[in-house]
Design a protein around this motif. Structure first.
Motif, mmCIF file in Angstrom:
data_model
loop_
_atom_site.group_PDB
_atom_site.id
_atom_site.type_symbol
_atom_site.label_atom_id
_atom_site.label_comp_id
_atom_site.label_asym_id
_atom_site.label_seq_id
_atom_site.Cartn_x
_atom_site.Cartn_y
_atom_site.Cartn_z
ATOM 1 N N ILE A 1 0.832 -1.200 0.000
ATOM 2 C CA ILE A 1 0.000 0.000 0.000
ATOM 3 C C ILE A 1 0.872 1.257 0.000
ATOM 4 N N LEU A 2 1.869 1.273 0.880
ATOM 5 C CA LEU A 2 2.728 2.449 0.970
ATOM 6 C C LEU A 2 3.477 2.705 -0.337
ATOM 7 N N ALA A 3 3.962 1.647 -0.964
ATOM 8 C CA ALA A 3 4.684 1.823 -2.228
ATOM 9 C C ALA A 3 3.772 2.452 -3.281
ATOM 10 N N SER A 4 2.506 2.039 -3.308
ATOM 11 C CA SER A 4 1.594 2.578 -4.312
ATOM 12 C C SER A 4 1.222 4.028 -4.025
ATOM 13 N N LEU A 5 1.345 4.454 -2.763
ATOM 14 C CA LEU A 5 0.994 5.821 -2.387
ATOM 15 C C LEU A 5 2.210 6.728 -2.211
ATOM 16 N N GLU A 6 3.402 6.206 -2.466
ATOM 17 C CA GLU A 6 4.602 7.024 -2.299
ATOM 18 C C GLU A 6 4.538 8.335 -3.080
ATOM 19 N N PRO A 7 4.128 8.340 -4.353
ATOM 20 C CA PRO A 7 4.106 9.625 -5.074
ATOM 21 C C PRO A 7 3.208 10.667 -4.397
ATOM 22 N N SER A 8 2.039 10.253 -3.943
ATOM 23 C CA SER A 8 1.131 11.187 -3.274
ATOM 24 C C SER A 8 1.704 11.667 -1.954
ATOM 25 N N LEU A 9 2.246 10.752 -1.166
ATOM 26 C CA LEU A 9 2.819 11.131 0.125
ATOM 27 C C LEU A 9 3.983 12.097 -0.056
ATOM 28 N N ARG A 10 4.825 11.856 -1.035
ATOM 29 C CA ARG A 10 5.955 12.762 -1.285
ATOM 30 C C ARG A 10 5.464 14.131 -1.770
ATOM 31 N N ARG A 11 4.529 14.128 -2.692
ATOM 32 C CA ARG A 11 4.058 15.381 -3.271
ATOM 33 C C ARG A 11 3.409 16.268 -2.217
#
Length: 259
Positions: free
Chosen positions: A134-144
């Protein structure tokens, strides 16, 4: 006239997100409709975040949907339901949703012995690799969005209880994963762990001698409340801007009392 709700896919999420969903900040709470996860979802929603209420299987869909509908009645467009079994290493399927906070809360607590290697694989998938997917799939959003990850651990990682070998090993793995991400994803994303001690008793608890023994081991003389867990998670996720890579023990002093 009521606004029609968008059709949902088999995972409970709308097939197409509308403009309400794409505005503001969102938090994904795994296991977000029961016990501590329920309190965390309610607290973060009260702080103004949209909430993705995750649940693992169809049997918990009605409970999760009821919570989502209550949130949306309070603030339209502020909650979504997502069904995904952590054992299947799920990818969050709506990458356009502005998810700023992920709470890795979902867990399964049961006894296990060293030789029960099927339990080892199951516990690892639920606590570690399922959340990692889950975290890997949301990494772009979390970083942005300069977001935050908070995992719910367990003080027993450092003070093991007997007969729960693989649960404890898996929880230790989750803790290490989050601490590693605090380094890997810095400075964009803060990652921390709350390690609770004893929390509110399950409704079917019947072992009174054990209850008393636990209470006598806690300097504050009581178990923690789910609302206290939720406020601690919320503080780490939203307010503790210079804290990352830490394990915060929320246990009433139990872990520091030598008896």
């Amino acid at each position: 006239m009521a606004t029609p709700r968008p059709a949902a896919g088999t995972d409970g999420l709308p097939v197409v997100l509308d403009e309400r969903h794409l505005a503001g900040r969102w938090a994904l709470v795994t296991g977000g409709s029961v016990r501590g996860g329920l309190a965390i979802s309610r607290h973060l929603h009260a702080q103004g975040l949209g909430i993705v209420v995750h649940h693992g299987h169809a049997g918990s869909a009605a409970r999760a949907q009821q919570l989502v509908e209550a949130f949306n009645a309070e603030r339209p467009g502020s909650a979504l339901r997502w069904q995904a079994a952590l054992e299947d290493l799920p990818v969050f399927p709506r990458p356009e949703l502005p998810v700023q906070v992920v709470v890795c809360n979902a867990s399964r607590w049961h006894t296990s012995a060293l030789a029960e290697l099927d339990r080892a694989e199951s516990d690892f998938r639920i606590h570690v690799s399922g959340h990692a997917a889950i975290l890997a799939s949301l990494e772009p959003s979390l970083r942005r969005l300069r977001g935050a990850v908070v995992a719910v651990g367990d003080i027993q990682v450092q003070q093991p209880q007997r007969h729960h070998v693989w649960y404890l090993v898996a929880k230790a793995g989750l803790e290490t994963l989050v601490r590693a991400l605090a380094v890997e994803w810095a400075p964009d994303v803060r990652c921390n762990i709350v390690a609770p001690g004893a929390l509110e008793w399950p409704a079917d608890w019947s072992d009174e001698p054990l209850r008393q023994a636990i209470l006598e081991s806690i300097p504050q003389g009581r178990v923690g409340a789910f609302d206290e867990l939720a406020r601690t998670v919320g503080w780490l996720a939203l307010d503790a801007g210079y804290i990352t890579g830490q394990v915060l023990r929320m246990d009433g002093g139990r872990s520091v009392w030598l008896r």
